[in-house]
Design a protein around this motif. Structure first.
Motif, short mmCIF file in Angstrom:
data_model
loop_
_atom_site.label_atom_id
_atom_site.label_comp_id
_atom_site.label_asym_id
_atom_site.label_seq_id
_atom_site.Cartn_x
_atom_site.Cartn_y
_atom_site.Cartn_z
N HIS A 1 0.82 -1.21 0.00
CA HIS A 1 0.00 0.00 0.00
C HIS A 1 0.86 1.27 0.00
O HIS A 1 0.60 2.21 -0.74
CB HIS A 1 -0.95 0.02 1.20
N GLU B 1 2.24 1.92 -3.34
CA GLU B 1 1.22 2.52 -4.21
C GLU B 1 1.00 4.00 -3.86
O GLU B 1 0.78 4.83 -4.73
CB GLU B 1 -0.11 1.76 -4.09
N TYR B 2 1.05 4.28 -2.56
CA TYR B 2 0.90 5.68 -2.15
C TYR B 2 1.99 6.55 -2.77
O TYR B 2 1.72 7.66 -3.24
CB TYR B 2 0.92 5.80 -0.61
N GLY C 1 1.21 7.08 -6.25
CA GLY C 1 0.07 7.99 -6.29
C GLY C 1 0.47 9.43 -5.97
O GLY C 1 -0.15 10.38 -6.45
N LYS D 1 1.87 11.01 -9.05
CA LYS D 1 0.73 11.33 -9.92
C LYS D 1 -0.02 12.56 -9.40
O LYS D 1 -0.38 13.45 -10.19
CB LYS D 1 -0.19 10.12 -9.96
N LEU E 1 -4.06 14.33 -1.24
CA LEU E 1 -3.41 13.05 -0.98
C LEU E 1 -2.66 13.07 0.36
O LEU E 1 -2.59 12.07 1.06
CB LEU E 1 -2.45 12.68 -2.12
N LEU F 1 -4.83 12.03 3.13
CA LEU F 1 -4.95 10.57 3.23
C LEU F 1 -3.80 10.01 4.06
O LEU F 1 -4.02 9.19 4.96
CB LEU F 1 -4.97 9.94 1.83
N THR G 1 -8.17 2.41 -1.79
CA THR G 1 -7.31 3.42 -2.40
C THR G 1 -6.84 3.00 -3.80
O THR G 1 -6.10 3.74 -4.45
CB THR G 1 -6.07 3.70 -1.53
N ALA G 2 -7.28 1.82 -4.24
CA ALA G 2 -6.82 1.32 -5.55
C ALA G 2 -7.40 2.09 -6.74
O ALA G 2 -6.70 2.30 -7.73
CB ALA G 2 -7.15 -0.17 -5.67
N PRO G 3 -8.67 2.53 -6.71
CA PRO G 3 -9.20 3.22 -7.89
C PRO G 3 -8.42 4.49 -8.25
O PRO G 3 -7.76 5.07 -7.39
CB PRO G 3 -10.64 3.58 -7.47
N ASP G 4 -8.52 4.86 -9.49
CA ASP G 4 -7.90 6.08 -9.99
C ASP G 4 -8.50 7.29 -9.26
O ASP G 4 -9.72 7.49 -9.29
CB ASP G 4 -8.18 6.17 -11.50
N PHE G 5 -7.65 8.09 -8.62
CA PHE G 5 -8.15 9.25 -7.86
C PHE G 5 -8.46 10.46 -8.74
O PHE G 5 -8.96 11.47 -8.23
CB PHE G 5 -7.12 9.68 -6.80
N TYR H 1 -10.20 13.90 -7.41
CA TYR H 1 -9.50 15.18 -7.34
C TYR H 1 -10.30 16.26 -8.08
O TYR H 1 -10.39 17.41 -7.63
CB TYR H 1 -8.10 15.08 -7.97
N1 PHE Z 1 -5.23 5.10 -6.55
C1 PHE Z 1 -4.49 6.32 -6.36
C2 PHE Z 1 -4.51 7.19 -7.63
O1 PHE Z 1 -4.96 6.80 -8.65
C3 PHE Z 1 -3.05 6.01 -5.97
C4 PHE Z 1 -2.93 5.65 -4.55
C5 PHE Z 1 -2.87 4.33 -4.14
C6 PHE Z 1 -2.89 6.64 -3.61
C7 PHE Z 1 -2.77 4.00 -2.80
C8 PHE Z 1 -2.78 6.30 -2.27
C9 PHE Z 1 -2.72 5.02 -1.86
O2 PHE Z 1 -4.06 8.30 -7.56
#
Ligand code: PHE
Ligand code: CO
Length: 257
Positions: free
Chosen positions: A145, A148-149, A152, A155, A165, A168, A244-248, A252
């Protein structure tokens, strides 16, 4: 996280990625003793208040007696989840921070607080970073996780969305609570390393404890100089990973409008 004015670390010898040598030999006996006292105080609290993943990991770290050598811990960590510790002079800029996380490197501050900061410190020091954050990097789901953060975060920088973010991170990685067998436990590093807020976050009737809610988290400003008024409670790291997996990007956009 984030760049803050008047940082107290020594940034002069830092590499472009802000990494430094830990220079373990330079810690004084007094610093090791202060670290040991901090460790002892928290050790009395964590059996009751910390999440099981954290408790399991700390026992294997053998880090109660003195400020740990990051390279030793990195070896263990690398074998378990592929993460390593990178020594830093203190807080680092967002892009540097996110890039480290996106490469499974966790920045840990090298300096220790002063004795008069035993109960409270504004900037993260080696005790907060190590005791609070490092043990959970041994948990495979948490480790993934945080990776991924980091991605993210890079991004979010491109989307000019770091503000959301960062909230979070604050309400999970720093001040997150988790429900374990109908009891509330802490997994946030800011709680695990705090002498006062750890018990407060779990036991006090004052703060709100809400179920994890991504959009609400991103809408919630946070306090950096006193106990939180709101905590968010996850069911598991799997849940955190899934939510938190989906595209944020659409979220935003919604927050911006
Ligand atoms: N899913 C987030 C995005 O698309 C990325 C992310 C994953 C952010 C896990 C935080 C934790 O931006
Ligand atoms: Co922290």
């Amino acid at each position: 996280m984030g760049s803050v004015p008047n940082l107290r670390g020594d940034y002069a010898k830092a590499a472009p990625d802000y990494s430094v040598e830990q220079d373990w030999a330079a810690y004084t006996p007094d610093e090791h003793a202060l670290y040991r006292r901090l460790f002892e105080r928290q050790s009395k609290l964590v059996p009751k208040y910390a999440c099981p993943e954290w408790i399991e990991a700390i026992s294997g770290l053998d880090s109660a007696q003195q400020i740990p050598k990051f390279t030793d811990v990195s070896k263990k960590l690398k074998g378990k989840t592929g993460w390593e510790i990178v020594a830093v002079p203190g807080l680092v800029p967002d892009d540097v921070f996110f890039t480290h996380l996106a490469n499974r490197r966790f920045p840990v501050t090298v300096w220790l607080r002063k004795p008069e900061e035993f109960d409270y410190i504004v900037e993260p020091d080696v005790f907060h970073d190590f005791f609070g954050h490092v043990p959970l990097l041994f948990d495979p789901v948490y480790a993934d996780h945080l990776h991924e953060y980091g991605k993210g975060g890079l991004k979010a920088m491109r989307l000019d969305a770091v503000k959301w973010l960062a909230r979070l991170y604050w309400y999970t990685i720093e001040f997150g609570l988790m429900k374990v067998d109908n009891q509330v436990k802490a997994y946030g590093a800011g709680l695990l390393s705090s002498g006062g807020e750890l018990a407060y976050s779990v036991d006090s009737p004052k703060p709100r404890r809400l179920p994890f809610d991504l959009e609400r988290i991103m809408r919630s400003e946070y306090l950096i100089d006193r106990y939180q008024e709101t905590y968010f409670v996850i069911d598991s790291f799997d849940q955190l990973m899934q939510e938190t997996a989906p595209d944020f990007t659409p979220l935003y956009q919604k927050l911006r409008s």
